[in-house]
Design a protein around this motif. Sequence first.
Motif, PDB file in Angstrom:
ATOM      1  N   ASN A   1     -12.514  18.528  -5.429  1.00  0.00           N
ATOM      2  CA  ASN A   1     -12.169  17.350  -6.231  1.00  0.00           C
ATOM      3  C   ASN A   1     -10.865  17.613  -6.986  1.00  0.00           C
ATOM      4  O   ASN A   1     -10.845  18.352  -7.959  1.00  0.00           O
ATOM      5  CB  ASN A   1     -13.300  17.054  -7.224  1.00  0.00           C
ATOM      6  CG  ASN A   1     -13.129  15.710  -7.897  1.00  0.00           C
ATOM      7  OD1 ASN A   1     -12.271  14.943  -7.529  1.00  0.00           O
ATOM      8  ND2 ASN A   1     -13.957  15.449  -8.892  1.00  0.00           N
TER       9      ASN A   1
ATOM     10  N   ALA B   1      -4.831  16.032   2.852  1.00  0.00           N
ATOM     11  CA  ALA B   1      -5.606  14.819   2.578  1.00  0.00           C
ATOM     12  C   ALA B   1      -4.638  13.749   2.106  1.00  0.00           C
ATOM     13  O   ALA B   1      -3.531  14.044   1.640  1.00  0.00           O
ATOM     14  CB  ALA B   1      -6.687  15.080   1.525  1.00  0.00           C
ATOM     15  N   ASN B   2      -5.040  12.495   2.253  1.00  0.00           N
ATOM     16  CA  ASN B   2      -4.205  11.414   1.732  1.00  0.00           C
ATOM     17  C   ASN B   2      -5.058  10.380   1.024  1.00  0.00           C
ATOM     18  O   ASN B   2      -6.265  10.278   1.257  1.00  0.00           O
ATOM     19  CB  ASN B   2      -3.364  10.771   2.847  1.00  0.00           C
ATOM     20  CG  ASN B   2      -4.210  10.198   3.964  1.00  0.00           C
ATOM     21  OD1 ASN B   2      -5.065   9.350   3.745  1.00  0.00           O
ATOM     22  ND2 ASN B   2      -3.987  10.681   5.180  1.00  0.00           N
ATOM     23  N   THR B   3      -4.417   9.660   0.163  1.00  0.00           N
ATOM     24  CA  THR B   3      -5.074   8.583  -0.571  1.00  0.00           C
ATOM     25  C   THR B   3      -4.087   7.443  -0.704  1.00  0.00           C
ATOM     26  O   THR B   3      -2.864   7.651  -0.609  1.00  0.00           O
ATOM     27  CB  THR B   3      -5.554   9.058  -1.948  1.00  0.00           C
ATOM     28  OG1 THR B   3      -6.315   8.027  -2.571  1.00  0.00           O
ATOM     29  CG2 THR B   3      -4.385   9.424  -2.849  1.00  0.00           C
ATOM     30  N   THR B   4      -4.590   6.237  -0.926  1.00  0.00           N
ATOM     31  CA  THR B   4      -3.750   5.045  -0.954  1.00  0.00           C
ATOM     32  C   THR B   4      -3.920   4.307  -2.271  1.00  0.00           C
ATOM     33  O   THR B   4      -5.040   4.118  -2.757  1.00  0.00           O
ATOM     34  CB  THR B   4      -4.089   4.109   0.217  1.00  0.00           C
ATOM     35  OG1 THR B   4      -3.886   4.811   1.452  1.00  0.00           O
ATOM     36  CG2 THR B   4      -3.205   2.878   0.210  1.00  0.00           C
ATOM     37  N   PHE B   5      -2.793   3.904  -2.839  1.00  0.00           N
ATOM     38  CA  PHE B   5      -2.783   3.062  -4.035  1.00  0.00           C
ATOM     39  C   PHE B   5      -2.248   1.690  -3.643  1.00  0.00           C
ATOM     40  O   PHE B   5      -1.338   1.582  -2.813  1.00  0.00           O
ATOM     41  CB  PHE B   5      -1.893   3.659  -5.126  1.00  0.00           C
ATOM     42  CG  PHE B   5      -2.392   4.969  -5.674  1.00  0.00           C
ATOM     43  CD1 PHE B   5      -3.387   5.006  -6.631  1.00  0.00           C
ATOM     44  CD2 PHE B   5      -1.848   6.171  -5.225  1.00  0.00           C
ATOM     45  CE1 PHE B   5      -3.843   6.212  -7.145  1.00  0.00           C
ATOM     46  CE2 PHE B   5      -2.292   7.376  -5.731  1.00  0.00           C
ATOM     47  CZ  PHE B   5      -3.297   7.400  -6.691  1.00  0.00           C
TER      48      PHE B   5
ATOM     49  N   THR C   1      -7.195   8.508  -8.948  1.00  0.00           N
ATOM     50  CA  THR C   1      -8.244   8.736  -7.974  1.00  0.00           C
ATOM     51  C   THR C   1      -8.392  10.246  -7.780  1.00  0.00           C
ATOM     52  O   THR C   1      -7.700  11.034  -8.431  1.00  0.00           O
ATOM     53  CB  THR C   1      -7.920   8.041  -6.637  1.00  0.00           C
ATOM     54  OG1 THR C   1      -9.033   8.157  -5.755  1.00  0.00           O
ATOM     55  CG2 THR C   1      -6.696   8.659  -5.980  1.00  0.00           C
ATOM     56  N   SER C   2      -9.291  10.642  -6.910  1.00  0.00           N
ATOM     57  CA  SER C   2      -9.464  12.063  -6.607  1.00  0.00           C
ATOM     58  C   SER C   2      -9.794  12.209  -5.129  1.00  0.00           C
ATOM     59  O   SER C   2     -10.355  11.290  -4.511  1.00  0.00           O
ATOM     60  CB  SER C   2     -10.568  12.681  -7.465  1.00  0.00           C
ATOM     61  OG  SER C   2     -11.812  12.070  -7.190  1.00  0.00           O
ATOM     62  N   VAL C   3      -9.444  13.373  -4.569  1.00  0.00           N
ATOM     63  CA  VAL C   3      -9.694  13.630  -3.150  1.00  0.00           C
ATOM     64  C   VAL C   3     -10.221  15.046  -2.993  1.00  0.00           C
ATOM     65  O   VAL C   3      -9.989  15.920  -3.835  1.00  0.00           O
ATOM     66  CB  VAL C   3      -8.413  13.460  -2.309  1.00  0.00           C
ATOM     67  CG1 VAL C   3      -7.919  12.038  -2.331  1.00  0.00           C
ATOM     68  CG2 VAL C   3      -7.329  14.429  -2.771  1.00  0.00           C
ATOM     69  N   SER C   4     -10.950  15.264  -1.909  1.00  0.00           N
ATOM     70  CA  SER C   4     -11.322  16.607  -1.477  1.00  0.00           C
ATOM     71  C   SER C   4     -10.330  17.036  -0.408  1.00  0.00           C
ATOM     72  O   SER C   4      -9.952  16.235   0.455  1.00  0.00           O
ATOM     73  CB  SER C   4     -12.745  16.629  -0.918  1.00  0.00           C
ATOM     74  OG  SER C   4     -13.672  16.269  -1.917  1.00  0.00           O
TER      75      SER C   4
ATOM     76  N   GLU D   1       0.839  -1.194   0.000  1.00  0.00           N
ATOM     77  CA  GLU D   1       0.000   0.000   0.000  1.00  0.00           C
ATOM     78  C   GLU D   1       0.878   1.249   0.000  1.00  0.00           C
ATOM     79  O   GLU D   1       1.702   1.445   0.885  1.00  0.00           O
ATOM     80  CB  GLU D   1      -0.927   0.012   1.221  1.00  0.00           C
ATOM     81  CG  GLU D   1      -2.021  -1.042   1.155  1.00  0.00           C
ATOM     82  CD  GLU D   1      -3.024  -0.911   2.280  1.00  0.00           C
ATOM     83  OE1 GLU D   1      -2.825  -0.013   3.143  1.00  0.00           O
ATOM     84  OE2 GLU D   1      -3.987  -1.695   2.313  1.00  0.00           O
TER      85      GLU D   1
ATOM     86  N   THR E   1       0.872   5.239   0.173  1.00  0.00           N
ATOM     87  CA  THR E   1       0.050   6.370   0.614  1.00  0.00           C
ATOM     88  C   THR E   1       0.638   7.669   0.104  1.00  0.00           C
ATOM     89  O   THR E   1       1.847   7.907   0.204  1.00  0.00           O
ATOM     90  CB  THR E   1      -0.049   6.404   2.145  1.00  0.00           C
ATOM     91  OG1 THR E   1      -0.674   5.195   2.597  1.00  0.00           O
ATOM     92  CG2 THR E   1      -0.873   7.589   2.613  1.00  0.00           C
TER      93      THR E   1
END
Length: 641
Positions: free
Chosen positions: A247, A270-274, A262-265, A233, A235
């Motif tokens: 967005n 903010a964080n997102t995970t691939f 992907t997209s985040v607000s 994973e 991040t």
Amino acid sequence: MQFKHPELLYALFLLLIPVIVHLFQLRKFEKVAFTNVAFLKHVVLQTRKSAQLKKWLTLCVRLLLLAAIILAFAQPYTSKNNSFKTKNETVIYLDNSFSLQAKGNKGELLNRAIQDIISNVTENDKFTLITNNKTYKNTTIKSLKNDLLQLGFSSNSIPYQSAFIKAKTFFSKQNNTKKHIIFISDFQKNSDLPNIKPDSVYKSHFIQLKPVNINNIAIDSVYISQTTAANTELTVLVKNTGVTIENIPISLYNNDKLIAKTSVSINKSANTTFTLPTNTIINGKVVINDANLSFDNTLFFNINKPTKTNILSINAANHSFLKRIYTSDEFNYTATKTNELNYNLINKQHVIILNELETIPNALINALKGFTSQGGYLVIIPSKTSNTSSYSGLLSNYQIVLNGLVENEKRITSINYNHPLFNNDVFEKEVKNFQYPKVNSHFNTTLKNGSSVLKYEDGNPFLVQSNNTYLFLAAINSVNSNFTNSPLIVPTLYNIGKNSLKSPILYYNIGKENNFDVVTSLQQDDVLKLVNNDINIIPMQQYFNNKVSIKTTNLPNQSGIYTIKSKTETIKNVSYNYNRTESNLNYHDISALKNITSSNSITKIFDTIKSNSKINALWKWFVIFALVLLIIEMLILKYFK
């Protein structure tokens, strides 16, 4: 009013000559006999009065004409100070860090600043220009113009205080010069404002370049948050300065192939995970689309094939705790006894552990000296019955003296949290009270060179380091100590193993000192290179038997994925990114600074400096005045009857 040639004013004494001539009236009159003068007496009286007035007017005009010519040759001028005799020295600091990519009222801040400097600096005036990565000393705008127009952004930003001190070093020590420091920056809060003391020698002018808005989205960092047998994973942390964005698309590439999106607000962060497959080589980059600063829209990273650290343990005691720490997924662990040791294995190792040997053979001592001199790490765990004279033959090479055994129970209570073994997030905070491990007997030591890693409650060392050699001062078998069952055993020995081979991490920040090792064998005179398209860099490197240690600081200076090559052979990839400190668009208020002239306009500051040193030449006006007087004289002579 001042004069360029005041000595010419002595010529004003020449004005006495026409005055003297006029007063003595050297011209003689002739008498003419006439029969009847009654009528002429009135005419003579009027003529004499008119002639006398005409002479006085002519005299005054000629005196003024001569005085005007003399004053014109003396070249009078006016100035706010003695500028004619004073030379100017100017040092300009131009901040070309990435935050100057922001847009101002007239476009990109750095480009606008360059244009203003070119427009306002007099063509032949000499000055010194400092940027974050270049210095142009005693140059002119004429010779510097092309370099300025091609000036790019620097990944290295100088603290404001350092830049100010550096600027002052370029002034001469002459006292009859006016010294100006012109400081051009946006003055971000990632560096403290300089402390400027009252100084009659230097005049400081601060120009703050302000963007139209402070909205900026940046990819702050990328890290591996979790790894399983099947997946890894990844991040991504994104930060925002300014208004909330509902967005924002985030794209993940492997080489140039889009593999996830992907997209985040985002408000502040903010964080997102691939999710990526484990044990897959990734030459990755994470990309966002933001119209403000562009340098922080891409972050490069690498997931290389893991390189295992070679650990050799020479045992005379139980080594099961070593096998549990040095697992096969990260280490190549080999265990042997002294009498079964294959000496050919030594130069292939990264760490060698002497586990409670009673004596160390001379052949092994010589082999270990060569091993450590080639960058290998050595861990020594003595036995309770160790022959100290045998150990001295090895330890003297590392300036460590092992003294006699002391039968006395002690607790291990002190941790050096600043030591490289423990300063990389091993502990969330400093632990003051835990289940202290203890020893029943220990050796004393005299440490001539090195540091203590762990200490007893009385302040004496339990584990010491000298360069790349670690020495435990007590046997750690279960009979003499419970250290192998304590929480300290794992981070201590695990990090010794990891530090012995610094494999490249996900990415490095440009401008910092970065160190990593590459497992390879080089022929004589071969070197490793960092290659990225047309960029070809030979970094600082040191070759050992089984690895090359690479250190980079100022180079590379461009972000991207670099291939480590030996001639044409590709070994692995390593990524470099720009530091993200410039992404936070928060600024100082320079109006609070004392002892400076502040403005948000380069033109205004230069106009102020020019007006203070401006010389108003008046000789042209005296020439015009002389011409006017000459015309007046001609008119008097011709028309005054």
